[in-house]
Design a protein around this motif. Structure first.
Motif, short mmCIF file in Angstrom:
data_model
loop_
_atom_site.label_atom_id
_atom_site.label_comp_id
_atom_site.label_asym_id
_atom_site.label_seq_id
_atom_site.Cartn_x
_atom_site.Cartn_y
_atom_site.Cartn_z
N LYS A 1 38.80 40.39 35.70
CA LYS A 1 40.04 41.14 35.87
C LYS A 1 40.01 42.44 35.08
CE LYS A 1 42.75 36.93 36.62
NZ LYS A 1 43.82 36.04 36.08
N GLU A 2 39.12 42.52 34.11
CA GLU A 2 39.02 43.72 33.28
C GLU A 2 38.00 44.73 33.80
OE1 GLU A 2 38.79 40.51 31.79
OE2 GLU A 2 40.97 40.63 31.58
N SER A 3 37.35 44.41 34.92
CA SER A 3 36.26 45.27 35.41
C SER A 3 36.39 45.47 36.92
CB SER A 3 34.90 44.65 35.10
OG SER A 3 33.86 45.39 35.68
N ASP A 4 35.96 46.64 37.37
CA ASP A 4 35.91 46.89 38.81
C ASP A 4 34.51 46.66 39.37
OD1 ASP A 4 34.67 49.02 37.60
OD2 ASP A 4 35.61 50.56 38.84
N LYS A 5 33.61 46.14 38.54
CA LYS A 5 32.24 45.83 38.96
C LYS A 5 32.12 44.34 39.26
CE LYS A 5 31.07 50.09 37.97
NZ LYS A 5 32.37 50.58 37.48
N LYS B 1 30.30 49.17 50.50
CA LYS B 1 31.56 49.82 50.87
C LYS B 1 32.68 49.44 49.92
CE LYS B 1 34.17 50.90 55.06
NZ LYS B 1 34.29 50.60 56.51
N LYS B 2 32.63 48.21 49.39
CA LYS B 2 33.65 47.75 48.47
C LYS B 2 33.68 48.60 47.20
CE LYS B 2 35.01 43.59 45.86
NZ LYS B 2 36.41 43.53 46.35
N PHE B 3 32.52 49.18 46.85
CA PHE B 3 32.41 49.90 45.59
C PHE B 3 32.22 51.40 45.77
CE2 PHE B 3 30.92 45.54 44.89
CZ PHE B 3 31.88 45.15 43.98
#
Length: 302
Positions: free
Chosen positions: A256-260, A300-302
């Motif tokens: 939850k703390e990361s977009d990776k 595409k998600k990233f």
């Protein structure tokens, strides 16, 4: 086939090598550059709908293979036509065994000075400038040796690459233990549990003489820890084709703390293949997924 005789710096020359097939609407060109005293070549696929600020996917072939072969079986060009991204297919150099390779640190390449990291970085920078591509949407994928190279780029060139997706790739011992990426980037691996070439269980004792490399569980764990991901889900993908003798388990890691994220497609009973294709290396691949589609979905998600 569209023939170009344009001379464009920094390229030594360029020309269309292959006519498009398989209902592809774009065109293929071969580029040749001089890099550190070597003439290096690569193919590019330019979809008809390419625009400024488009993504770039670098697709890297396996040991003994070629850029043209990977382009032929991977299906990436079809996805590029739909999604509007440029594809670059680097061509490896010949080793002492007269096999095409990318220098990721195999034992029998210990004397090689070929700088494939620099070569691929130059491809990215040149194409990004020429086609005015989006520098935040540069991705790498590859099969086998090309998958190994994708991991190496994640460790050394995260300043250029947004995410990588190896297929049947491994991390050599030195690659993993010296991996210090400038920034964290998402990782997606597709790997068969019965792969007899890039072994799922690794080969830290170097029994096969490629050089020591880590098992896939440890490899994924490395990236999960590197990204400090503390959430995990396991999904059994639909077994769409029971005749191929394989199934796919999807492990997704996030926080939850990361977009990776880290994605891992485990091809149960799968061998050294690119899922979605048939007859590659004389083996039948898993038919539940199209690897190119899944890889692009991840990118595409990233």
């Amino acid at each position: 086939m569209r023939i170009h005789k344009t001379i464009a710096i920094p390229f030594l020359f360029l020309f269309v090598l292959i006519s498009c097939g398989n209902n592809e609407t774009g065109f293929v060109e071969e580029r040749v550059i001089e890099h550190e005293g070597l003439k290096r070549s690569f193919l590019i696929y330019v979809p008809e709908n390419i625009k400024e600020n488009s993504p770039l996917v670098v697709a890297i072939h396996g040991y003994t293979s070629t850029a043209k072969i990977l382009m032929g079986y991977s299906g990436i060009n079809k996805i590029a036509d739909i999604e509007g991204f440029l594809v670059a297919y680097p061509q490896g150099t010949k080793d002492s065994r007269d096999n095409n390779f990318f220098n990721v640190g195999y034992e029998f390449h210990s004397d090689s000075k070929v700088n494939d990291i620099g070569f691929i970085r130059e491809i990215v920078l040149n194409l990004s400038e020429e086609f005015k591509l989006n520098s935040k949407k540069v991705f790498a994928t590859g099969m086998s040796n090309g998958g190994d190279m994708s991991y190496l780029l994640a460790c050394t060139s995260s300043d250029l690459f947004t995410a990588v997706a190896p297929v049947a790739g491994v991390m050599m011992k030195d690659t993993l233990e010296n991996c210090n990426p400038k920034k964290k980037i998402p990782i997606f691996e597709i790997h068969g549990t019965k792969d007899s070439i890039s072994k799922f269980e690794g080969d830290m004792k170097n029994e096969d003489k490629w050089g020591a490399y880590y098992d896939l569980t440890s490899t994924i764990e490395f990236w999960v820890n590197e990204h400090a991901l503390n959430e995990k889900e396991i999904i059994q993908l639909e077994n769409k084709n029971i005749d191929d003798g394989t199934t796919i388990t999807f492990e997704r890691y996030w926080s939850k703390e990361s977009d990776k994220e880290v994605w891992f497609y485990i091809v149960n009973e799968g061998n050294h293949t690119w899922p979605g294709m048939t007859g590659l290396f004389g083996r039948t691949a898993n038919q539940d997924i199209n690897s190119a589609e899944e890889i692009w979905k991840f990118f595409k998600k990233f």
